[in-house]
Design an enzyme around this catalytic site. Structure first.
Site, PDB file in Angstrom:
ATOM      1  N   ASP A  33     147.935  16.188  33.675  1.00  0.00           N
ATOM      2  CA  ASP A  33     146.853  15.382  33.110  1.00  0.00           C
ATOM      3  C   ASP A  33     145.539  16.157  33.056  1.00  0.00           C
ATOM      4  O   ASP A  33     145.300  17.038  33.885  1.00  0.00           O
ATOM      5  CB  ASP A  33     146.686  14.104  33.959  1.00  0.00           C
ATOM      6  CG  ASP A  33     145.904  13.020  33.224  1.00  0.00           C
ATOM      7  OD1 ASP A  33     145.741  13.119  31.992  1.00  0.00           O
ATOM      8  OD2 ASP A  33     145.460  12.075  33.913  1.00  0.00           O
ATOM      9  N   TRP A  38     139.419  18.661  29.674  1.00  0.00           N
ATOM     10  CA  TRP A  38     139.215  20.118  29.644  1.00  0.00           C
ATOM     11  C   TRP A  38     138.565  20.510  28.318  1.00  0.00           C
ATOM     12  O   TRP A  38     137.623  21.292  28.279  1.00  0.00           O
ATOM     13  CB  TRP A  38     140.561  20.819  29.817  1.00  0.00           C
ATOM     14  CG  TRP A  38     140.492  22.311  29.919  1.00  0.00           C
ATOM     15  CD1 TRP A  38     140.414  23.064  31.058  1.00  0.00           C
ATOM     16  CD2 TRP A  38     140.469  23.236  28.824  1.00  0.00           C
ATOM     17  NE1 TRP A  38     140.351  24.402  30.747  1.00  0.00           N
ATOM     18  CE2 TRP A  38     140.375  24.533  29.380  1.00  0.00           C
ATOM     19  CE3 TRP A  38     140.514  23.099  27.431  1.00  0.00           C
ATOM     20  CZ2 TRP A  38     140.338  25.688  28.588  1.00  0.00           C
ATOM     21  CZ3 TRP A  38     140.466  24.246  26.647  1.00  0.00           C
ATOM     22  CH2 TRP A  38     140.376  25.523  27.231  1.00  0.00           C
ATOM     23  N   HIS A  50     145.353  20.335  24.616  1.00  0.00           N
ATOM     24  CA  HIS A  50     146.819  20.240  24.694  1.00  0.00           C
ATOM     25  C   HIS A  50     147.471  21.607  24.491  1.00  0.00           C
ATOM     26  O   HIS A  50     148.470  21.934  25.125  1.00  0.00           O
ATOM     27  CB  HIS A  50     147.348  19.238  23.657  1.00  0.00           C
ATOM     28  CG  HIS A  50     146.900  17.829  23.918  1.00  0.00           C
ATOM     29  ND1 HIS A  50     146.935  17.245  25.162  1.00  0.00           N
ATOM     30  CD2 HIS A  50     146.383  16.876  23.088  1.00  0.00           C
ATOM     31  CE1 HIS A  50     146.480  16.000  25.092  1.00  0.00           C
ATOM     32  NE2 HIS A  50     146.129  15.759  23.845  1.00  0.00           N
ATOM     33  N   SER A  79     155.719   6.737  27.351  1.00  0.00           N
ATOM     34  CA  SER A  79     155.981   5.645  26.394  1.00  0.00           C
ATOM     35  C   SER A  79     154.680   5.049  25.884  1.00  0.00           C
ATOM     36  O   SER A  79     154.625   4.540  24.768  1.00  0.00           O
ATOM     37  CB  SER A  79     156.757   4.518  27.083  1.00  0.00           C
ATOM     38  OG  SER A  79     157.864   5.011  27.766  1.00  0.00           O
ATOM     39  N   LEU A 144     166.555  27.511  37.476  1.00  0.00           N
ATOM     40  CA  LEU A 144     165.651  26.353  37.498  1.00  0.00           C
ATOM     41  C   LEU A 144     166.109  25.277  36.515  1.00  0.00           C
ATOM     42  O   LEU A 144     166.443  25.578  35.365  1.00  0.00           O
ATOM     43  CB  LEU A 144     164.240  26.810  37.092  1.00  0.00           C
ATOM     44  CG  LEU A 144     163.209  25.681  36.918  1.00  0.00           C
ATOM     45  CD1 LEU A 144     162.731  25.171  38.273  1.00  0.00           C
ATOM     46  CD2 LEU A 144     162.018  26.140  36.081  1.00  0.00           C
TER      47      LEU A 144
HETATM   48  C1  IPE Z   1     150.100  10.304  31.965  1.00  0.00           C
HETATM   49  O1  IPE Z   1     148.804  10.617  31.632  1.00  0.00           O
HETATM   50  C2  IPE Z   1     151.056  10.827  30.927  1.00  0.00           C
HETATM   51  C3  IPE Z   1     151.166  12.279  30.845  1.00  0.00           C
HETATM   52  C4  IPE Z   1     150.560  13.151  31.602  1.00  0.00           C
HETATM   53  C5  IPE Z   1     152.077  12.754  29.832  1.00  0.00           C
HETATM   54  P1  IPE Z   1     147.867   9.602  30.834  1.00  0.00           P
HETATM   55  O2  IPE Z   1     146.596  10.325  30.599  1.00  0.00           O
HETATM   56  O3  IPE Z   1     148.580   9.074  29.659  1.00  0.00           O
HETATM   57  O4  IPE Z   1     147.691   8.429  31.886  1.00  0.00           O
HETATM   58  P2  IPE Z   1     146.558   7.312  32.002  1.00  0.00           P
HETATM   59  O5  IPE Z   1     146.450   6.657  30.661  1.00  0.00           O
HETATM   60  O6  IPE Z   1     145.297   8.015  32.380  1.00  0.00           O
HETATM   61  O7  IPE Z   1     147.030   6.406  33.092  1.00  0.00           O
HETATM   62  C1  IPE Z   2     147.545  14.948  29.470  1.00  0.00           C
HETATM   63  O1  IPE Z   2     146.201  15.117  29.162  1.00  0.00           O
HETATM   64  C2  IPE Z   2     148.438  15.152  28.276  1.00  0.00           C
HETATM   65  C3  IPE Z   2     149.070  13.920  27.785  1.00  0.00           C
HETATM   66  C4  IPE Z   2     148.936  12.734  28.289  1.00  0.00           C
HETATM   67  C5  IPE Z   2     149.933  14.060  26.625  1.00  0.00           C
HETATM   68  P1  IPE Z   2     145.327  13.944  28.572  1.00  0.00           P
HETATM   69  O2  IPE Z   2     145.376  14.023  27.080  1.00  0.00           O
HETATM   70  O3  IPE Z   2     145.709  12.632  29.135  1.00  0.00           O
HETATM   71  O4  IPE Z   2     143.877  14.358  29.079  1.00  0.00           O
HETATM   72  P2  IPE Z   2     142.720  13.390  29.559  1.00  0.00           P
HETATM   73  O5  IPE Z   2     143.281  12.514  30.623  1.00  0.00           O
HETATM   74  O6  IPE Z   2     142.287  12.608  28.354  1.00  0.00           O
HETATM   75  O7  IPE Z   2     141.663  14.321  30.067  1.00  0.00           O
HETATM   76 MG    MG Z   3     145.096  11.576  30.733  1.00  0.00          MG
END
Ligand code: IPE
Ligand code: IPE
Ligand code: MG
Length: 264
Positions: A33, A38, A50, A79, A144
């Protein structure tokens, strides 16, 4: 004997890696996350975060191999992530496809076995066949196990397992009284994998966001403020060190260093 039981804890540790840790986790799961934040900190588009997140994933897979981790599960798309703006969703789909196309050969050469958990129904375009190809090509690998949680939701997984149990009972294949934790776990995506010992979440959020709720019942959690694109070898080793200091009891009174099966 299941795949999970067969696989050695730890495994070979290369000379370049730190001294093999005692109490090393066999299965590490990561909620990757913080890509968006970032990017925002640098006034860049979220997709750039990403992209850098994919680099962090690549690095982490190499480090996991080097550190002798047996299973690495990564949460790549939930999901609920479909609720993001369409261009971010399509950017994430593009990056997943590119990761598999670009990295499959190297992962295969490094003896990595790829598994994908999550719903396969209704995925756009050529994603489902690509995921199947990654699993097929690497099926016989013994290094792995890289488990990609994609279009994954823990509640959905539990509901699907409950539905499968109900169908088996309705069809007369299963006695309702024979439903126990093992029967349930056997119908999850993770049926033949060991539960995660350590769940890491980056970016400072203190929640699990529908990630492996059943499987992480006795996992240790490490939350780090590091944003996912900045997650490096030192951050992974810090999490492993933190894990090594934890005392796992599994409901008992003494520290247990290896996962014990619970009575079901
Ligand atoms: C969880 O992160 C899903 C992934 C890292 C793929 P999110 O950014 O979607 O979670 P919430 O919305 O902050 O709970
Ligand atoms: C995690 O980073 C990647 C996915 C959930 C796909 P985020 O996109 O949730 O990044 P933040 O939480 O908005 O910083
Ligand atoms: Mg996030």
């Amino acid at each position: 004997m299941s795949d999970g039981e067969n696989r050695e804890a730890g495994g070979a540790v290369s000379e370049s890696s730190a001294v093999a840790r005692e109490n090393a986790p066999r299965h590490v799961a990561i909620i990757m996350d913080g890509n968006g934040r970032w990017a925002a900190q640098r006034k860049l588009p979220r997709l750039e975060g990403h992209r850098r997140g994919v680099e962090a994933l690549r690095r982490t897979v190499r480090n996991a191999i080097d550190l002798g981790i047996a299973y690495l599960t990564v949460y790549s798309f939930s999901s609920e992530n479909w609720s993001r703006p369409v261009d971010e969703v399509s950017g994430l789909m593009f990056l997943l496809k590119r990761f598999i196309r670009n990295d499959l050969a190297e992962l295969h050469a490094n003896n990595v076995r790829i598994r994908v958990i999550g719903a396969r129904e209704g995925l756009p375009g050529d994603i489902a066949p690509l995921l199947a190809e990654a699993e097929d090509v690497t099926r016989a690998n013994t290094g792995l196990v890289l488990v990609i949680a994609f279009n994954y939701g823990g509640r959905q997984e539990i509901v699907a397992a409950a539905r499968a149990l109900a169908q088996d009972v309705a069809a007369g294949r299963l006695d309702a009284n024979a439903i126990d934790a093992d029967a349930f776990a056997a119908r999850l995506y993770t049926a033949d994998m060991p539960d995660p010992d350590l769940v890491i979440r980056t970016s400072g959020e203190l929640r699990i966001s529908n990630f492996l709720p059943w499987q992480s019942a006795y996992a240790e959690f490490v939350f780090t403020p590091t944003l996912w694109p900045d997650f490096d070898r030192a951050a992974l080793e810090a999490a492993l060190d933190e894990f090594a200091r934890r005392e796992r009891r599994f409901g008992g009174v003494d520290a247990v260093h290896h996962v014990k099966k619970t009575a079901s």
